[in-house]
Design a protein around this motif. Sequence first.
Motif, PDB file in Angstrom:
ATOM      1  N   ARG A   4      -3.648  -6.882   7.729  1.00 23.74           N
ATOM      2  CA  ARG A   4      -3.968  -6.247   6.536  1.00 23.74           C
ATOM      3  C   ARG A   4      -5.499  -6.390   5.770  1.00 23.74           C
ATOM      4  O   ARG A   4      -5.278  -7.607   5.116  1.00 23.74           O
ATOM      5  N   THR A  18      -9.232  -0.636  -1.797  1.00 24.17           N
ATOM      6  CA  THR A  18      -7.900  -0.936  -1.603  1.00 24.17           C
ATOM      7  C   THR A  18      -8.100  -2.742  -2.487  1.00 24.17           C
ATOM      8  O   THR A  18      -7.728  -2.528  -3.365  1.00 24.17           O
ATOM      9  N   ASN A  23      -2.634  -0.399  -5.847  1.00 24.14           N
ATOM     10  CA  ASN A  23      -1.363  -0.648  -4.673  1.00 24.14           C
ATOM     11  C   ASN A  23       0.030  -0.331  -5.984  1.00 24.14           C
ATOM     12  O   ASN A  23       1.010  -0.970  -6.029  1.00 24.14           O
ATOM     13  N   HIS A  25       2.526   1.389  -4.462  1.00 22.59           N
ATOM     14  CA  HIS A  25       3.662   1.912  -3.344  1.00 22.59           C
ATOM     15  C   HIS A  25       3.512   1.147  -2.022  1.00 22.59           C
ATOM     16  O   HIS A  25       2.042   2.401  -1.691  1.00 22.59           O
ATOM     17  N   MET A  26       4.042   0.459  -1.645  1.00 21.65           N
ATOM     18  CA  MET A  26       3.569   0.180  -0.115  1.00 21.65           C
ATOM     19  C   MET A  26       4.749   0.832   1.221  1.00 21.65           C
ATOM     20  O   MET A  26       6.674   0.677   0.373  1.00 21.65           O
ATOM     21  N   ASP A  41       0.300   2.899   1.935  1.00 28.70           N
ATOM     22  CA  ASP A  41       0.205   2.614   1.417  1.00 28.70           C
ATOM     23  C   ASP A  41      -0.243   3.447  -0.265  1.00 28.70           C
ATOM     24  O   ASP A  41      -1.281   4.265   0.328  1.00 28.70           O
ATOM     25  N   TYR A  43      -2.198   4.181  -3.667  1.00 27.13           N
ATOM     26  CA  TYR A  43      -3.281   3.722  -4.055  1.00 27.13           C
ATOM     27  C   TYR A  43      -3.961   4.517  -5.192  1.00 27.13           C
ATOM     28  O   TYR A  43      -4.211   6.092  -5.124  1.00 27.13           O
ATOM     29  N   ARG A 159       7.150  -2.964  -1.149  1.00 31.13           N
ATOM     30  CA  ARG A 159       5.877  -3.564  -0.449  1.00 31.13           C
ATOM     31  C   ARG A 159       5.243  -4.139   0.541  1.00 31.13           C
ATOM     32  O   ARG A 159       4.298  -5.056   0.452  1.00 31.13           O
TER      33      ARG A 159
END
Length: 165
Positions: A4, A18, A23, A25-26, A41, A43, A159
């Motif tokens: 990523r 980003t 961040n 939560h993933m 994700d 943000y 995440r």
Amino acid sequence: MYVREHISRVIDGKTYNTRTALNCHMHTESKDDQGVPYIIDLYRTKKDQYFLVEHNIPHPYMEKEKAAVVDVLTPISLEQAEEWVEKYCPWRKEKIFAINSEANLTTLTLRIDKMTKAQLVAQATKHNLTLNAYCLLKLEKILYEKDAPRGGAGVFLERGLNLRD
């Protein structure tokens, strides 16, 4: 292996980056034929604007065997962010929507040996995080371990991080 990259876009005169946004939560949905996960994700910018980044989206105009994955950044409203959090990580709702102000922040100073710091820096770099963000995630792991719906490292596995190494 898919790595990523940081994404920065200007949409309607607002910058979404980003690298500088939090961040929150993933969420990992599933994997494609090559085992690459579909990741979303959430943000939050410093100005409390929310956006989603969808990773590993196959490019729609390419043949399947030549298709390259792309990342899609989409600004969303506070209401949409609340719905997303309710669906994917309701146990983190309070933390994600905490007011982003200096009054809610504090500083913690740690004195650690140089070897430990070097190891933390290496792990933070490995996970593409700042040292501060990595240490905060490690501390959250201890605090939220009991609250994570899938046990132990649920918050971090969501995440995409395996913080056991």
